[in-house]
Design a protein around this motif. Sequence first.
Motif, PDB file in Angstrom:
ATOM      1  N   PRO A  98       0.807  -1.227   0.000  1.00  0.00           N
ATOM      2  CA  PRO A  98       0.000   0.000   0.000  1.00  0.00           C
ATOM      3  C   PRO A  98       0.842   1.280   0.000  1.00  0.00           C
ATOM      4  O   PRO A  98       0.489   2.256  -0.663  1.00  0.00           O
ATOM      5  CB  PRO A  98      -0.820  -0.104   1.286  1.00  0.00           C
ATOM      6  CG  PRO A  98      -0.862  -1.556   1.600  1.00  0.00           C
ATOM      7  CD  PRO A  98       0.442  -2.115   1.110  1.00  0.00           C
ATOM      8  N   LYS A  99       1.964   1.264   0.697  1.00  0.00           N
ATOM      9  CA  LYS A  99       2.840   2.446   0.714  1.00  0.00           C
ATOM     10  C   LYS A  99       3.446   2.690  -0.666  1.00  0.00           C
ATOM     11  O   LYS A  99       3.496   3.827  -1.140  1.00  0.00           O
ATOM     12  CB  LYS A  99       3.953   2.258   1.744  1.00  0.00           C
ATOM     13  CG  LYS A  99       3.452   2.189   3.171  1.00  0.00           C
ATOM     14  CD  LYS A  99       4.584   1.862   4.110  1.00  0.00           C
ATOM     15  CE  LYS A  99       4.036   1.518   5.487  1.00  0.00           C
ATOM     16  NZ  LYS A  99       5.057   0.989   6.364  1.00  0.00           N
ATOM     17  N   ARG A 100       3.905   1.617  -1.309  1.00  0.00           N
ATOM     18  CA  ARG A 100       4.482   1.751  -2.647  1.00  0.00           C
ATOM     19  C   ARG A 100       3.420   2.197  -3.652  1.00  0.00           C
ATOM     20  O   ARG A 100       3.678   3.018  -4.521  1.00  0.00           O
ATOM     21  CB  ARG A 100       5.093   0.428  -3.114  1.00  0.00           C
ATOM     22  CG  ARG A 100       6.328  -0.038  -2.383  1.00  0.00           C
ATOM     23  CD  ARG A 100       7.635   0.575  -2.854  1.00  0.00           C
ATOM     24  NE  ARG A 100       7.977   0.454  -4.235  1.00  0.00           N
ATOM     25  CZ  ARG A 100       8.700  -0.517  -4.774  1.00  0.00           C
ATOM     26  NH1 ARG A 100       9.159  -1.486  -4.026  1.00  0.00           N
ATOM     27  NH2 ARG A 100       8.984  -0.495  -6.054  1.00  0.00           N
ATOM     28  N   MET A 101       2.212   1.646  -3.511  1.00  0.00           N
ATOM     29  CA  MET A 101       1.134   2.013  -4.430  1.00  0.00           C
ATOM     30  C   MET A 101       0.765   3.483  -4.265  1.00  0.00           C
ATOM     31  O   MET A 101       0.503   4.174  -5.253  1.00  0.00           O
ATOM     32  CB  MET A 101      -0.094   1.120  -4.220  1.00  0.00           C
ATOM     33  CG  MET A 101       0.077  -0.294  -4.737  1.00  0.00           C
ATOM     34  SD  MET A 101       0.492  -0.380  -6.497  1.00  0.00           S
ATOM     35  CE  MET A 101      -0.953   0.371  -7.225  1.00  0.00           C
ATOM     36  N   LYS A 102       0.765   3.971  -3.054  1.00  0.00           N
ATOM     37  CA  LYS A 102       0.459   5.383  -2.819  1.00  0.00           C
ATOM     38  C   LYS A 102       1.500   6.266  -3.504  1.00  0.00           C
ATOM     39  O   LYS A 102       1.156   7.246  -4.177  1.00  0.00           O
ATOM     40  CB  LYS A 102       0.400   5.681  -1.324  1.00  0.00           C
ATOM     41  CG  LYS A 102       0.062   7.126  -1.034  1.00  0.00           C
ATOM     42  CD  LYS A 102      -0.017   7.408   0.442  1.00  0.00           C
ATOM     43  CE  LYS A 102      -0.331   8.886   0.631  1.00  0.00           C
ATOM     44  NZ  LYS A 102      -0.335   9.276   2.013  1.00  0.00           N
TER      45      LYS A 102
END
Length: 185
Positions: A98-102
């Motif tokens: 989720p952090k990378r996708m953000k």
Amino acid sequence: MLFPFARRRPDPRRALLDRLHGEIVGAVRRPAFYIDYGVPDTFEGRFELLALHAGLVLRRFNAAEKPGPAVAQDLVDTVFAHLEADLREAGVGDVTVPKRMKRLCEAFLGRSAAYDAGLRSGDGALASALGRNVYAGRVEGDAAERLSRYATLAADVLASTPLASCLEAPLPFPDPSTVPSLSPP
């Protein structure tokens, strides 16, 4: 089958979105970008070209009549679903995804806006944005300018193609090897 009525019918919209995504990825994979244009053949380099090509298609669809903007939104969702699957396949953990996708989403949207502004201004802003993003400021020769000319040509070809043709036929991305370099070989 116990519940034959529970079978899913093929979704024609899903087929369209998968085709469009595949054509964008196909354009990104053209060897000329990595050999002739000097785009780094890394996850980041491929992401930059994905952002450029998808941004050009989204720009075209958002400027069109119905169903263009709706297809554009669905295409963004499809692009990010594939990016997330790619991260997971590469072994990025569930906590980190989720952090990378953000970060990828923010980068994608920022680049799309910068490239759109550069295309509208026509004063070298596109080449500057491409040099900063695609080449991380370490551009050699006229690579960013050449990529800018390619992107401008692609945007013009997409804009002149009727929406129905974009939705029914392959996306008309130009061949990057046909855009000449200004630097001597």
